[in-house]
Design a protein around this motif. Structure first.
Motif, PDB file in Angstrom:
ATOM      1  N   THR B 139       0.833  -1.194   0.000  1.00  0.00           N
ATOM      2  CA  THR B 139       0.000   0.000   0.000  1.00  0.00           C
ATOM      3  C   THR B 139       0.872   1.249   0.000  1.00  0.00           C
ATOM      4  O   THR B 139       0.616   2.205  -0.728  1.00  0.00           O
ATOM      5  N   ALA B 140       1.909   1.217   0.798  1.00  0.00           N
ATOM      6  CA  ALA B 140       2.813   2.365   0.870  1.00  0.00           C
ATOM      7  C   ALA B 140       3.441   2.637  -0.488  1.00  0.00           C
ATOM      8  O   ALA B 140       3.441   3.769  -0.982  1.00  0.00           O
ATOM      9  N   ALA B 141       3.940   1.589  -1.111  1.00  0.00           N
ATOM     10  CA  ALA B 141       4.590   1.740  -2.406  1.00  0.00           C
ATOM     11  C   ALA B 141       3.582   2.193  -3.456  1.00  0.00           C
ATOM     12  O   ALA B 141       3.870   3.057  -4.294  1.00  0.00           O
ATOM     13  N   CYS B 142       2.400   1.622  -3.400  1.00  0.00           N
ATOM     14  CA  CYS B 142       1.351   1.921  -4.370  1.00  0.00           C
ATOM     15  C   CYS B 142       0.928   3.383  -4.246  1.00  0.00           C
ATOM     16  O   CYS B 142       0.746   4.068  -5.251  1.00  0.00           O
ATOM     17  N   ASN B 143       0.788   3.847  -3.035  1.00  0.00           N
ATOM     18  CA  ASN B 143       0.419   5.237  -2.800  1.00  0.00           C
ATOM     19  C   ASN B 143       1.447   6.192  -3.388  1.00  0.00           C
ATOM     20  O   ASN B 143       1.116   7.288  -3.802  1.00  0.00           O
ATOM     21  N   ARG B 144       2.669   5.763  -3.396  1.00  0.00           N
ATOM     22  CA  ARG B 144       3.721   6.641  -3.898  1.00  0.00           C
ATOM     23  C   ARG B 144       3.725   6.694  -5.412  1.00  0.00           C
ATOM     24  O   ARG B 144       3.869   7.745  -5.998  1.00  0.00           O
ATOM     25  N   HIS B 145       3.545   5.529  -6.056  1.00  0.00           N
ATOM     26  CA  HIS B 145       3.889   5.453  -7.473  1.00  0.00           C
ATOM     27  C   HIS B 145       2.754   5.210  -8.462  1.00  0.00           C
ATOM     28  O   HIS B 145       2.938   5.434  -9.655  1.00  0.00           O
ATOM     29  N   HIS B 146       1.620   4.751  -7.993  1.00  0.00           N
ATOM     30  CA  HIS B 146       0.619   4.337  -8.988  1.00  0.00           C
ATOM     31  C   HIS B 146      -0.557   5.287  -9.112  1.00  0.00           C
ATOM     32  O   HIS B 146      -0.904   6.001  -8.171  1.00  0.00           O
ATOM     33  N   SER B 147      -1.176   5.251 -10.285  1.00  0.00           N
ATOM     34  CA  SER B 147      -2.276   6.176 -10.558  1.00  0.00           C
ATOM     35  C   SER B 147      -3.553   5.724  -9.858  1.00  0.00           C
ATOM     36  O   SER B 147      -3.719   4.558  -9.515  1.00  0.00           O
ATOM     37  N   LEU B 148      -4.414   6.685  -9.676  1.00  0.00           N
ATOM     38  CA  LEU B 148      -5.708   6.414  -9.073  1.00  0.00           C
ATOM     39  C   LEU B 148      -6.390   5.257  -9.801  1.00  0.00           C
ATOM     40  O   LEU B 148      -6.977   4.365  -9.183  1.00  0.00           O
ATOM     41  N   ASP B 149      -6.302   5.286 -11.075  1.00  0.00           N
ATOM     42  CA  ASP B 149      -6.876   4.266 -11.935  1.00  0.00           C
ATOM     43  C   ASP B 149      -6.414   2.858 -11.548  1.00  0.00           C
ATOM     44  O   ASP B 149      -7.209   1.960 -11.300  1.00  0.00           O
ATOM     45  N   GLN B 150      -5.121   2.724 -11.464  1.00  0.00           N
ATOM     46  CA  GLN B 150      -4.552   1.425 -11.108  1.00  0.00           C
ATOM     47  C   GLN B 150      -4.928   1.024  -9.697  1.00  0.00           C
ATOM     48  O   GLN B 150      -5.213  -0.134  -9.400  1.00  0.00           O
ATOM     49  N   GLN B 151      -4.930   1.997  -8.816  1.00  0.00           N
ATOM     50  CA  GLN B 151      -5.239   1.697  -7.423  1.00  0.00           C
ATOM     51  C   GLN B 151      -6.685   1.263  -7.268  1.00  0.00           C
ATOM     52  O   GLN B 151      -6.995   0.399  -6.446  1.00  0.00           O
TER      53      GLN B 151
END
Lengths: 239, 239
Positions: B139-151
């Motif tokens: 989650t931490a990594a995702c919050n940093r690098h991925h778009s809202l779409d992907q999340q």
DNA sequence: CGTACAATGTGCGACACCGTACAGATGAAC
DNA sequence: GTTCATCTGTACGGTGTCGCACATTGTACG
């Protein structure tokens, strides 16, 4: 730098009951921890757990495209390799030395055996693991909501707590990689902090001039993590 | 909805050895878990641990300014309240029912006692905790690098794995609050997914039409978490 | 010294997301 | 059926960060 520092500089080791301490002592192997050394690679089984004494280790998640994000830091308050005793043996993250120093290590098997005695060592390690979880949670929240500026402050404070003195050896490029942001972004944020008189830096050397100022400028995340560390680990970051 | 479902719908409970299962069984108390119920408040000592059967629980960090961020989700693969046996008793996060359903709960003291027998229950719980850590890290990594779409894709998949069928009862507003993004952002992302034929939705009801499509559009984070769950928890999310 | 390289500063267009404001659409209640 | 609240769609300026290009400064080392 001498490699033969007192292992009790690590707070987990210092908190060991006498019996355990005597048992562990001969097994503890001093190690240099140079900048950039990878202590554990993603999804690889560890052969040792590491107790930093003066070094700081970053736990990083590295994405498929090579981008990375720091998840937590481990200094002399903790240990690298919790997945060993949690039962999973591996984690999908990487442990890299972020600030050079020394530490001691223990063979994985020894650690496992000690943990499975289910005594005070286990409880100590579990409490530490919970502190680590707090840091991860806070990182996730911080990544979502806080500005680069605030995060830089948080990061400087986390590092400072794990070092003696007020100097960090750390280029902006490296910080950017750890935080998972652009180098230019770090430059800008660092410049602002310098202009505010909170830090001074040049060529990979950062000096903190006004710690309270940094704390004020940082997001709440630093304080939350600090408080939980103090609560869970008596004497956690007191030097 | 009947509250008296088989507790073995929870995979941790299902994985208990017979002796433990017989001991726990009479102590398990069925509970309704309505949408929005707060199972544990930040920094408050838990009186129970919760094993979701059909419900899904979000672990949230709520910031000082009221903004929130989801750290992890817990469904019938896990348990809410790991901080109890980790030794810290509290955590600085909140557990909220994200999808209504039922579960069973166990008195905190009973759980602690069972854990401290240091047998298979402990190891099961520790492995689960490591799976939870993986989710937090991701989650931490995702919050940093991925778009809202992907999340959003990742989030839909995580929820889907913990539900029967392919429908989620969930407004965009609620999703936005959980993910810590703006409602308009979710609208836009959801629209894109609908136009791509991956989901259909209306008035707080989302139906997944093309799961493989979602997986493809999601960031790697979903797959990493899923893989770790499967590795650490045999039969984790198989229904 | 002077050259090479590492570290830092700067400018700028691109882009994702936010926040605000408001408009339509749906469903429940009376 | 009318009313009302909830849910969803749309538009738009503001902002933070990125990515690139390049200038500048410091340091190491021949």
């Amino acid at each position: 730098m001498s490699i033969a520092l007192d292992p009790k500089k690590n707070h987990l080791l210092a908190a060991l009951p006498e019996a355990e301490w005597q048992r562990w002592r001969p097994q503890l192997e001093p190690v240099e921890m140079p900048l950039g050394e990878v202590l554990s690679e993603s999804d690889r089984i560890l052969d040792h757990v590491y107790f930093p004494l003066t070094a700081i280790v970053s736990l990083l998640y590295v994405m498929e495209d090579g981008a990375s994000a720091e998840i937590a830091v481990v200094g002399n308050e903790g240990v690298v390799g919790v997945s060993l005793f949690m039962g999973g043996e591996t984690t999908p993250s990487r442990a890299v030395v972020q600030s050079a120093g020394v530490g001691v290590r223990l063979k994985a098997q020894v650690m496992m055996d000690e943990f499975h005695r289910a005594g005070p060592v286990m409880h100590l390690l579990l409490r530490y693991t919970q502190a680590l979880i707090t840091q991860m949670v806070q990182t996730a929240a911080c990544n979502r909501h806080h500005s680069l500026d605030q995060q830089l402050c948080r990061w400087l404070l986390l590092s400072l707590d794990r070092l003696e003195g007020r100097d960090l050896v750390m280029t902006q490029e490296l910080i950017a990689n750890l935080l998972g942001v652009s180098r230019e972004g770090v430059t800008e944020a660092a410049l602002a902090l310098q202009e505010a008189g909170l830090i001074r830096y040049a060529q990979g050397q950062i000096t903190v001039l006004d710690r309270p100022g940094l704390e004020q400028r940082s997001c709440e995340c630093y304080a939350v993590v600090k408080k939980e560390c103090d609560r869970l680990l008596p004497n956690s970051l007191a030097m």
